[in-house]
Design a protein around this motif. Structure first.
Motif, PDB file in Angstrom:
ATOM      1  N   TYR A 107       0.807  -1.221   0.000  1.00 20.12           N
ATOM      2  CA  TYR A 107       0.000   0.000   0.000  1.00 20.12           C
ATOM      3  C   TYR A 107       0.841   1.272   0.000  1.00 20.12           C
ATOM      4  N   LYS A 108       2.109   1.177  -0.440  1.00 15.43           N
ATOM      5  CA  LYS A 108       2.934   2.386  -0.476  1.00 15.43           C
ATOM      6  C   LYS A 108       2.337   3.449  -1.403  1.00 15.43           C
ATOM      7  N   ASP A 109       1.721   2.992  -2.511  1.00 12.02           N
ATOM      8  CA  ASP A 109       1.192   3.937  -3.490  1.00 12.02           C
ATOM      9  C   ASP A 109      -0.251   4.333  -3.185  1.00 12.02           C
ATOM     10  N   CYS A 110      -0.604   4.304  -1.910  1.00 11.93           N
ATOM     11  CA  CYS A 110      -1.972   4.626  -1.506  1.00 11.93           C
ATOM     12  C   CYS A 110      -1.988   5.801  -0.536  1.00 11.93           C
ATOM     13  N   VAL A 111      -3.186   6.302  -0.307  1.00 19.40           N
ATOM     14  CA  VAL A 111      -3.405   7.340   0.690  1.00 19.40           C
ATOM     15  C   VAL A 111      -4.261   6.761   1.798  1.00 19.40           C
ATOM     16  N   LEU A 112      -3.769   6.846   3.014  1.00 21.92           N
ATOM     17  CA  LEU A 112      -4.511   6.405   4.197  1.00 21.92           C
ATOM     18  C   LEU A 112      -4.956   7.641   4.948  1.00 21.92           C
ATOM     19  N   GLU A 113      -6.262   7.788   5.121  1.00 21.76           N
ATOM     20  CA  GLU A 113      -6.748   9.010   5.756  1.00 21.76           C
ATOM     21  C   GLU A 113      -6.318   9.100   7.211  1.00 21.76           C
ATOM     22  N   GLY A 114      -6.431   8.006   7.971  1.00 19.93           N
ATOM     23  CA  GLY A 114      -6.063   8.041   9.388  1.00 19.93           C
ATOM     24  C   GLY A 114      -6.994   8.925  10.176  1.00 19.93           C
ATOM     25  N   GLY A 115      -8.270   8.522  10.266  1.00 18.23           N
ATOM     26  CA  GLY A 115      -9.289   9.439  10.755  1.00 18.23           C
ATOM     27  C   GLY A 115      -9.732   9.252  12.182  1.00 18.23           C
ATOM     28  N   ASN A 143      -8.764  15.974  11.037  1.00 21.10           N
ATOM     29  CA  ASN A 143      -7.826  15.026  10.466  1.00 21.10           C
ATOM     30  C   ASN A 143      -6.592  15.766   9.958  1.00 21.10           C
ATOM     31  N   ASN A 144      -5.415  15.349  10.438  1.00 21.87           N
ATOM     32  CA  ASN A 144      -4.232  16.160  10.134  1.00 21.87           C
ATOM     33  C   ASN A 144      -3.802  16.079   8.675  1.00 21.87           C
ATOM     34  N   LEU A 145      -4.057  14.969   7.993  1.00 23.33           N
ATOM     35  CA  LEU A 145      -3.724  14.893   6.580  1.00 23.33           C
ATOM     36  C   LEU A 145      -4.576  15.859   5.765  1.00 23.33           C
ATOM     37  N   LEU A 146      -5.872  15.895   6.048  1.00 23.06           N
ATOM     38  CA  LEU A 146      -6.765  16.775   5.318  1.00 23.06           C
ATOM     39  C   LEU A 146      -6.532  18.233   5.711  1.00 23.06           C
ATOM     40  N   ALA A 147      -6.210  18.456   6.979  1.00 24.55           N
ATOM     41  CA  ALA A 147      -5.906  19.823   7.421  1.00 24.55           C
ATOM     42  C   ALA A 147      -4.640  20.347   6.744  1.00 24.55           C
ATOM     43  N   LEU A 148      -3.615  19.493   6.605  1.00 24.10           N
ATOM     44  CA  LEU A 148      -2.383  19.906   5.933  1.00 24.10           C
ATOM     45  C   LEU A 148      -2.652  20.319   4.488  1.00 24.10           C
ATOM     46  N   HIS A 149      -3.477  19.539   3.799  1.00 22.70           N
ATOM     47  CA  HIS A 149      -3.807  19.900   2.424  1.00 22.70           C
ATOM     48  C   HIS A 149      -4.692  21.148   2.379  1.00 22.70           C
ATOM     49  N   ASP A 162       4.911  13.732   2.698  1.00 21.28           N
ATOM     50  CA  ASP A 162       4.890  14.256   1.333  1.00 21.28           C
ATOM     51  C   ASP A 162       4.411  15.711   1.309  1.00 21.28           C
ATOM     52  N   ILE A 163       3.301  15.998   1.973  1.00 17.54           N
ATOM     53  CA  ILE A 163       2.776  17.366   1.970  1.00 17.54           C
ATOM     54  C   ILE A 163       3.605  18.254   2.891  1.00 17.54           C
ATOM     55  N   ALA A 164       4.168  17.685   3.963  1.00 13.34           N
ATOM     56  CA  ALA A 164       5.037  18.464   4.855  1.00 13.34           C
ATOM     57  C   ALA A 164       6.248  19.009   4.090  1.00 13.34           C
ATOM     58  N   GLN A 165       6.807  18.182   3.210  1.00  9.12           N
ATOM     59  CA  GLN A 165       7.969  18.619   2.429  1.00  9.12           C
ATOM     60  C   GLN A 165       7.632  19.832   1.574  1.00  9.12           C
ATOM     61  N   LYS A 166       6.440  19.858   1.030  1.00  9.50           N
ATOM     62  CA  LYS A 166       6.021  20.987   0.190  1.00  9.50           C
ATOM     63  C   LYS A 166       5.762  22.242   1.021  1.00  9.50           C
ATOM     64  N   GLY A 201      -0.683  24.654  14.860  1.00  8.96           N
ATOM     65  CA  GLY A 201      -0.826  23.342  15.471  1.00  8.96           C
ATOM     66  C   GLY A 201      -2.055  22.642  14.921  1.00  8.96           C
ATOM     67  N   ILE A 202      -1.928  21.355  14.604  1.00  3.84           N
ATOM     68  CA  ILE A 202      -3.054  20.561  14.112  1.00  3.84           C
ATOM     69  C   ILE A 202      -3.200  19.342  15.003  1.00  3.84           C
ATOM     70  N   GLU A 203      -4.408  19.114  15.478  1.00  2.00           N
ATOM     71  CA  GLU A 203      -4.682  17.949  16.328  1.00  2.00           C
ATOM     72  C   GLU A 203      -6.075  17.422  16.028  1.00  2.00           C
ATOM     73  N   GLN A 204      -6.206  16.126  15.794  1.00  2.00           N
ATOM     74  CA  GLN A 204      -7.500  15.563  15.443  1.00  2.00           C
ATOM     75  C   GLN A 204      -8.180  14.859  16.602  1.00  2.00           C
ATOM     76  N   MET A 205      -7.443  14.606  17.673  1.00  2.00           N
ATOM     77  CA  MET A 205      -8.043  13.896  18.796  1.00  2.00           C
ATOM     78  C   MET A 205      -8.946  14.831  19.599  1.00  2.00           C
ATOM     79  N   ASP A 206      -9.975  14.252  20.216  1.00  2.00           N
ATOM     80  CA  ASP A 206     -10.965  15.061  20.923  1.00  2.00           C
ATOM     81  C   ASP A 206     -10.399  15.793  22.131  1.00  2.00           C
ATOM     82  N   TYR A 207      -9.249  15.336  22.647  1.00  2.00           N
ATOM     83  CA  TYR A 207      -8.698  16.005  23.832  1.00  2.00           C
ATOM     84  C   TYR A 207      -8.090  17.361  23.515  1.00  2.00           C
ATOM     85  N   VAL A 208      -8.168  17.791  22.257  1.00  2.00           N
ATOM     86  CA  VAL A 208      -7.633  19.106  21.913  1.00  2.00           C
ATOM     87  C   VAL A 208      -8.304  20.199  22.741  1.00  2.00           C
TER      88      VAL A 208
END
Length: 616
Positions: free
Chosen positions: A111-119, A182-188, A234-238, A487-494
């Motif tokens: 699954y290297k060529d995939c996107v995992l949301e991690g939600g 979600n930090n991946l979606l927030a980064l984008h 990947d998006i962090a590098q950009k 700062g980006i945090e997806q957990m409810d304890y934010v």
């Protein structure tokens, strides 16, 4: 919405050259593509989706990416029912071929060529994540990464929440920012505003250890964890500026794999160091094999040629060896030898100084300076002749670097240890709220070495308890700077931990502020309702809502599947929950910015103004 694979298939079937007995000729398609066949290219150019994914505009000329197109078409036949071309592969590769002998290597995994949301948004969330393949599902990924609507905008300062009277006046260039989602979606989502403008990124991601006390869903298997990290790096590098740097905290469980992954994303030539943080001051005698007392921090530059590393402040201990026994007008100095361990015998010499002193290198040593240069130093008053006949060079404090080069091992006496970090947080918000946070001493040293200046941005997209954000506020006061943080945090304890810590930190400092916003949830809300449901009647009600609002995946035929369907009603409640979770459109977890005016979502006028201001 139609999958790009099927869209291309339908398009290609319009060309009689490419079809025999109703089946597409893969080899013929590839042959014509590699030959840049004009008819084929004209046909591909006319379709907007195909155009977008296989052509790039260069100086008003559309350039065809025939390599990408060939891979796409090949995948159709090779893996017709799979979203990944790495399904059963693991090992080192070079440019899609397994490594035989090369200086350039990269890591491959399932699954290297995939996107995992991690939600996940709670510690105990274990939902099955969907994998979107970058080649076979680019349209789904485009939707997933599209900017999301931001809501619940608030500003906080040392006195608490500060009303936002006129949202159109928010100047995001000069605001600190905390985003929940979600930090991946927030980064984008933030990429359009901040791409290439972040000076330093620090993250403390899940370590993939299975340690339940860590405040993340930390049970990713190895391949899934690598996919999770790759998507975000990947998006962090950009986002990093050309003179920026990234720091990633990990223990030994995944650090070596992450090192190879980051070599691939950031370039091996941009690796600076693995910092060893001595995080524990005691040894655990109950450890089965080795009692770990350290953690690792991978340190990369975006572009090593552009990155200027920061020097640490000199302390009294650093300066203690500088004295002025002869009242030299140039100031304090320390003695350094004029001979060295290495050299060539033919370069040895004896020198007679005008003051009558004579010098020859000790046995086995060699002159550090050429004879002419050493005499110049003598005439400049830069030599010290002691009473025992020894001769040293004066190294003046005024001539040395006004700072100290950082080392690769950071002791707990300097940057804190796990126990002290827990106590630091406990003093602010009480014990037990968050386990094993990083400490502000560690982050302030990273900011110093990262050479972050006023108005530059520090980003942490695994914000956790908020250590990075607090460290920026404290650093600004101690160094009279105005560094900004995101700062980006997806957990409810934010809300219960992160924001509470920030409030205490601003009250302590008597200054500081930040803007807080959330990604607007859509199907994420229904997932929570599904997981909380205890009866079939509750699930039936949820079904009616998501069906009417079209939050079901386009792959699901609503006419064929209903709660009354015998197959559904025969399932136990846990499998009914699983079914509803599976049919939700994962691209509607958060509301796309393109849907902000849809009345069904009831986005307030203030939120619309704020989104326009942020995404302008």
């Amino acid at each position: 919405m139609q999958n790009l694979l099927n869209e291309l298939k339908d398009l290609l079937q319009q060309d009689d050259r490419l079809v025999v007995d109703g089946k597409l000729l893969k080899n013929k398609i590839i042959e014509l593509a590699l030959q840049l066949d004009p008819s084929l290219l004209k046909m591909l150019l006319k379709d907007a989706s195909i155009n977008k994914h296989f052509f790039q505009e260069v100086d008003n000329v559309m350039v065809f990416d025939k390599v990408k197109f060939q891979k796409f078409v090949s995948n159709k036949e090779f893996l017709p029912d799979s979203y990944t071309s790495f399904k059963n592969k693991i090992g080192l590769t070079i440019e899609d071929d397994y490594l035989s002998e090369s200086k350039v290597v990269e890591l491959s995994w399932a699954y290297k060529d995939c996107v995992l949301e991690g939600g996940q948004s709670k510690d105990d969330a274990k939902r099955d994540e969907i994998f979107w393949n970058e080649t076979l599902a680019p349209d789904e990924i485009d939707r997933l990464f599209s900017p999301k609507v931001l809501i619940d905008c608030k500003r906080f300062n040392s006195k608490g929440e500060e009303p936002i009277v006129d949202p159109s006046n928010i100047d995001f260039k000069n605001e600190n920012l905390i985003l929940k989602g979600n930090n991946l979606l927030a980064l984008h989502s933030i990429s359009k505003r901040y791409i290439g403008n972040v000076k330093l990124i620090y993250i403390d991601p899940p370590y993939n250890t299975g340690n339940d006390s860590f405040k993340y869903n930390d049970r990713f298997n190895h391949s899934t964890w690598l996919t999770f990290m790759k998507n975000r790096l990947d998006i962090a590098q950009k986002l990093l500026s050309e003179d920026g740097s990234i720091w990633v905290s990990l223990d030994d469980s995944e650090v070596h794999y992450c090192k190879v992954l980051m070599d691939e994303i950031f370039g091996r030539e941009n690796f600076i160091s693995t910092i060893i943080w001595n995080s524990k001051y005691t040894v655990s005698n109950d450890a089965k094999y080795v009692s770990y007392q350290h953690e690792n921090i991978l340190f990369y530059a975006k572009n090593k040629e552009r990155f200027d590393i920061g020097l640490l402040d000199r302390t009294e201990d650093h300066n203690a060896s500088y004295r002025n026994p002869d009242n030299d007008p140039k100031g304090v100095w320390k003695s350094t030898p004029i001979h060295a361990k290495s050299g060539k015998e033919e370069n040895n010499y004896t020198i007679d100084f005008p003051n009558g002193a004579k010098w020859t290198p000790p046995k086995g040593r060699y002159p550090r300076y050429a004879k002419q240069r050493l005499m110049e130093i003598y005439h400049e008053g830069g030599l010290y002749f002691n009473k025992n006949g020894g001769i040293d060079k004066k190294t003046y404090l005024s001539e040395v670097k006004q700072g100290v080069t950082v080392g690769s091992v950071w002791g707990y006496n300097e940057v804190g240890h796990t126990h002290a970090n827990n106590e630091e947080l406990a003093e602010m918000i009480g014990k037990g709220a968050f386990n094993n946070p990083k400490g502000t001493k560690l982050l302030k040293k990273i900011i110093k070495v990262g050479n972050v200046a006023s108005k530059e941005i520090v980003l942490d997209f695994h914000l956790g308890s908020g250590t990075t954000a607090q460290a920026v506020l404290d650093y600004n006061i101690e160094n009279d700077t105005d560094i900004k943080f995101i700062g980006i945090e997806q957990m409810d304890y934010v809300e219960s931990v992160t924001r509470e810590r920030m409030q205490k930190a601003m009250e302590k400092n008597g200054t500081g502020s930040y803007v807080y916003m959330e990604l607007s949830k859509v199907n994420e809300l229904y997932i929570k309702d599904i997981l909380k449901a205890t009866t079939e009647a509750e699930l039936k009600l949820i079904w009616d809502i998501i069906k009417d609002k079209s939050f079901v995946s386009y792959r699901v035929d609503l006419k064929e599947i209903t709660p009354e369907h015998s197959g559904f009603s025969n399932l136990n409640i846990e499998n009914q929950k699983r079914f509803l979770l599976e049919i939700l459109d994962k691209n509607m977890m958060y509301l796309p910015l393109s849907e902000i005016t849809d009345l069904d979502y009831a986005i307030s006028e203030n939120d619309k103004i704020i989104n326009k201001r942020f995404y302008n």
